[in-house]
Write a protein that holds these residues in place. Structure first.
Motif: not given
Lengths: 221, 352
Positions: B86-98, B100-108
């Motif tokens: 569970d702890l790990y899952r929470e960590a990976t989801i936090a990582l995943a959210k980051q 996703v946030k970082a994936s939007v560049g000007p070309d998007v």
């Protein structure tokens, strides 16, 4: 009224009412892709659409020996928005599904699915580079891959080897390997190249009825 | 000893036994932070604390601390150290959210702008067709006098035929029927929608123009901002466009025709997205293939300059492409003789 749903013979945690497949919803009340929910005795069933999910197609076409039980740890390559992955997570309730996806757009939807399920782990990475996400994966026994890339067989072989998985299913899109060749020719080539990598191909099922020019390779290391 | 890192800590092992461990804090955010660092290829503090006694390592990031080896670390179990899934899952989801946030560049944004532009073009056409049809009941002659933006503007600001004519200082007999006040009100509503979407289209176009000057000035100059942006979107990114062979660029957007050609032997496509470029579609049919090929070659070079050197080579490229098009025009002034059509009705198996 309770629908007449019974377990599919030879498969634990997959159910059927005679024509539709179901899995037990691990996050009751929620749907992932607009699928139908059915109340059962103390559980909720989630309809599993074989035209949306090739694994459902494979089961409907008669494959029973999947080697997925309720505690299997699965590495799911090409999880996309989590449609099939969510059903796999239903099946391996006490296990774990590591979902690898490269596309950021699909990954956004995938993360939402993972949040509502206790055993799904999202990993934004390229399945071409297993070493990039190896540290995030723990004791995988089963590799499920659905990636429409030209080198999909190579990706599968390398991941099977990298995580020392015992079993696997490769959903192959023959048109991604070569649009010009007949799918059957592609399948036999793939079978040969899997065998040459010391993987035993237990079953090859053509999925044409549900997914044109696709085949499932059920593999054992 | 072998140094290896798992999602819950770093470990020094010898003969499948853990000698020393440096565990991560049992906090999803802290774990996510470390996973992020690993992804970026950085070395963690936990690893540094163990590195001095390491001889071999398992990760490419750690090569300066020892020889890299393959090592099966599955005997190090998270449960044994009090880390739950569970702890790990929470960590990976936090990582995943980051991520996703970082994936939007000007070309998007550029990609979405191009799509929005296409949508606006098609809705504008649809709506203005309807407007012409509807207002034409009342005043069919207006479309001979005004077109496009001005047509919709005249209707929104003046309304009825009489008022429009007065505003334009015109006098003419119309064969259109009379309309009631309420009909006219609806027509002007539609007209203002047309006007609005026309101006939205212009604004989006300006935005694309501006953004493209930033992201890919050379491609923008050679292909035009909208076509350039569409090419980049189709390729996936500027880097990917830059690494494509020009033959691929020539046919971007014509995949369906290309695969039909490969599969069924139909005639191969000459151009995809590039068809919309004035140099291509203003050329007569028999020159288009050659022009598209030349244009694609220059766009490729422009994309490479934009992606890697950042130099401005648009002037040179423009001169080159003009010269080449001139040459093509001279070489093939007349349409080629038509190949003899086969008398049999059977489909030709292979294009030659």
């Amino acid at each position: 009224m309770l629908p007449d749903i019974a377990a599919v013979k030879g498969l634990r945690s997959v159910y059927s009412d005679g024509h539709t497949l179901y899995t037990i919803n691990a996050s009751p009340g929620r749907t992932v892709y607009g699928e139908r929910l059915e109340r059962g005795e103390g559980v909720e069933f989630r309809a599993w659409n074989p035209t949306r999910s090739k694994l459902a197609a494979l089961i409907l076409l008669g494959c029973r020996d999947l080697r997925l039980d309720d505690s299997t740890k699965v590495l799911y390559l090409g999880a996309a928005s989590g449609t099939t992955a969510s059903h796999v997570s239903d099946i391996v309730v006490n296990g774990c599904v590591f979902c690898v996806e490269v596309s950021e757009r699909s990954f956004r939807d995938l993360v939402a699915v993972c949040e509502s399920r206790k055993n799904m782990i999202p990993i934004l990475a390229d399945a071409n580079q297993p070493e990039e996400y190896a540290h995030m994966i723990e004791g995988v026994e089963f590799v499920y891959q659905d990636i429409a890339q030209r080198n999909q067989v190579d990706i599968f072989v390398r991941n099977m080897a990298a995580f020392e998985a015992e079993h696997g299913i490769l959903m192959l899109k023959s048109r991604s390997i070569d649009v010009n060749r007949r799918p059957r020719d592609v399948y036999s080539d793939v079978k040969r190249s899997l065998s040459s990598k010391l993987l035993k191909v237990r079953e090859v099922v053509e999925l044409d009825r549900f997914a044109k020019d696709h085949a499932a390779f059920v593999v054992e290391a | 000893m072998i140094l290896t890192t798992k999602w819950f800590g770093s470990f020094l092992c010898e003969e499948n036994k853990v000698k020393r461990a440096a565990l991560f804090p049992k906090d999803p955010k802290e774990i996510a932070l470390r996973l992020e660092k690993i992804k970026k290829g950085e070395v963690l503090d936990e690893e540094l604390s163990l590195a001095s006694s390491a001889r071999q390592v398992t990760d490419r990031r750690l090569v300066e601390y020892g020889r890299r080896v393959k090592f099966d670390s599955s005997f190090i179990k998270p449960e044994d150290y009090g880390f739950s899934l569970d702890l790990y899952r929470e960590a990976t989801i936090a990582l995943a959210k980051q991520a996703v946030k970082a994936s939007v560049g000007p070309d998007v944004h550029l990609g979405q702008a191009v799509r929005a532009h296409d949508d606006l073009v098609s809705t504008t056409n649809l709506l203005s067709e309807r407007l012409h049809e509807w207002y034409g009941l009342h005043f069919p002659e207006l479309e001979n006098v005004l077109s496009g933006d001005a047509y919709a503007k005249a209707i929104t600001s003046h309304g009825s035929r009489g008022d429009v004519l007065k505003a334009l200082n015109l006098e003419m007999d119309s064969i259109g029927s009379e309309v009631q006040e309420q009909d006219l009100a609806s027509i002007t509503t539609l007209a203002s929608a047309v006007k609005e979407s026309l101006s939205a289209r212009e604004k989006v176009e300006r935005y694309i123009n501006l953004r493209m000057k930033d992201v890919a000035p050379n491609v923008s100059a050679i292909a035009g901002p909208v076509i350039g942006a569409r090419l980049i979107m189709h390729a996936g990114s500027l880097k990917r466009l830059a690494s494509m062979p020009s033959g691929t660029v020539q046919l971007l957007g014509a995949e369906k025709a290309m695969f039909r050609h490969l599969k069924e032997g139909s005639r191969p496509p000459k151009h995809g997205i590039l068809f919309a470029h004035p140099l291509v579609h203003n050329s007569p049919g028999w020159q288009r293939g050659a022009v598209a090929r030349a244009l694609a070659a220059k766009i490729c070079m422009a994309a490479r300059a934009d992606a890697y050197t950042g130099n401005d080579i648009s002037g040179e490229l423009k001169a080159q492409i003009e010269r080449r098009v001139e040459e093509i025009r001279k070489q093939h002034p007349n349409p080629p003789k038509r190949a003899r059509v086969r008398p049999s009705g059977r489909k030709q198996k292979r294009w030659r």
